[in-house]
Design an enzyme around this catalytic site. Sequence first.
Site, PDB file in Angstrom:
ATOM      1  N   VAL A   1      44.928 -38.341  39.017  1.00 44.40           N
ATOM      2  CA  VAL A   1      45.434 -37.854  40.298  1.00 44.40           C
ATOM      3  C   VAL A   1      45.157 -36.355  40.372  1.00 44.40           C
ATOM      4  O   VAL A   1      45.418 -35.619  39.416  1.00 44.40           O
ATOM      5  CB  VAL A   1      46.957 -38.129  40.427  1.00 44.40           C
ATOM      6  CG1 VAL A   1      47.488 -37.580  41.741  1.00 44.40           C
ATOM      7  CG2 VAL A   1      47.245 -39.623  40.299  1.00 44.40           C
TER       8      VAL A   1
ATOM      9  N   ASP B   1      56.127 -54.456  38.394  1.00 45.84           N
ATOM     10  CA  ASP B   1      55.947 -53.487  37.306  1.00 45.84           C
ATOM     11  C   ASP B   1      56.987 -52.380  37.418  1.00 45.84           C
ATOM     12  O   ASP B   1      56.696 -51.212  37.187  1.00 45.84           O
ATOM     13  CB  ASP B   1      54.528 -52.910  37.349  1.00 45.84           C
ATOM     14  CG  ASP B   1      54.142 -52.199  36.052  1.00 45.84           C
ATOM     15  OD1 ASP B   1      54.749 -52.493  34.995  1.00 45.84           O
ATOM     16  OD2 ASP B   1      53.236 -51.342  36.094  1.00 45.84           O
TER      17      ASP B   1
ATOM     18  N   MET C   1      44.604 -46.083  34.215  1.00 48.76           N
ATOM     19  CA  MET C   1      43.513 -46.549  35.074  1.00 48.76           C
ATOM     20  C   MET C   1      42.767 -45.422  35.772  1.00 48.76           C
ATOM     21  O   MET C   1      41.651 -45.624  36.230  1.00 48.76           O
ATOM     22  CB  MET C   1      44.049 -47.510  36.141  1.00 48.76           C
ATOM     23  CG  MET C   1      44.348 -48.877  35.602  1.00 48.76           C
ATOM     24  SD  MET C   1      44.865 -50.043  36.876  1.00 48.76           S
ATOM     25  CE  MET C   1      43.649 -49.853  38.156  1.00 48.76           C
TER      26      MET C   1
ATOM     27  N   LYS D   1      43.948 -39.975  44.413  1.00 47.84           N
ATOM     28  CA  LYS D   1      43.971 -40.809  43.218  1.00 47.84           C
ATOM     29  C   LYS D   1      42.694 -41.631  43.157  1.00 47.84           C
ATOM     30  O   LYS D   1      42.248 -42.170  44.165  1.00 47.84           O
ATOM     31  CB  LYS D   1      45.187 -41.737  43.268  1.00 47.84           C
ATOM     32  CG  LYS D   1      45.365 -42.615  42.056  1.00 47.84           C
ATOM     33  CD  LYS D   1      46.667 -43.407  42.180  1.00 47.84           C
ATOM     34  CE  LYS D   1      46.916 -44.252  40.948  1.00 47.84           C
ATOM     35  NZ  LYS D   1      48.204 -44.972  41.059  1.00 47.84           N
TER      36      LYS D   1
ATOM     37  N   GLY E   1      46.367 -41.248  34.034  1.00 54.92           N
ATOM     38  CA  GLY E   1      47.036 -42.460  33.591  1.00 54.92           C
ATOM     39  C   GLY E   1      46.039 -43.406  32.962  1.00 54.92           C
ATOM     40  O   GLY E   1      44.882 -43.046  32.716  1.00 54.92           O
TER      41      GLY E   1
END
Length: 163
Positions: A28, A137, A25, A43, A23
């Site tokens: 995983v 979010d 940031m 993660k 992703g």
Amino acid sequence: MSDQLAPGTVVHRYRIDALVGVGGMGSVHRATHLDTGQVVAVKGLHAHIANKLEYQKRFLREARAAMAVAHPNIVTVYEVFEHADAPMLAMELLTGESLERVLVREKRLPLQRAARILVRVTSAIGTAHALGIVHRDLKPENIFLSDGDDTRVKVLDFGIAKL
């Protein structure tokens, strides 16, 4: 620093098995607990942001928020630990796809299916709100359908939650 985790690498109490997702940031990995054999998701942050306090705080906020809300429709975080001076977490390994992917493929959901999914999402978010946690979010990308089952819905990514 989850970018550099090759299969077989041992991180804390987990053996990294495979990369399952990347992703904005971090990434995983599927991993196996060395003592129990439990298969989990590990993660971590990308290497270029792993040592930045702002991202570490957001990452830890996600873990704290998810751990504070015991709900079947919120992803379970088992523990937070450090690896290479960066925070990581072990959490429930999910298989399936995000609601975002479902919507891209199907364009539109039948009303009954949408209702089944949203009842679970609102239950999870309502429980979080009752504990003073605001997700902030909530979007199709952060709603996960385990194995395409509309009754096995998980709310993900409490990274910008307000505690």
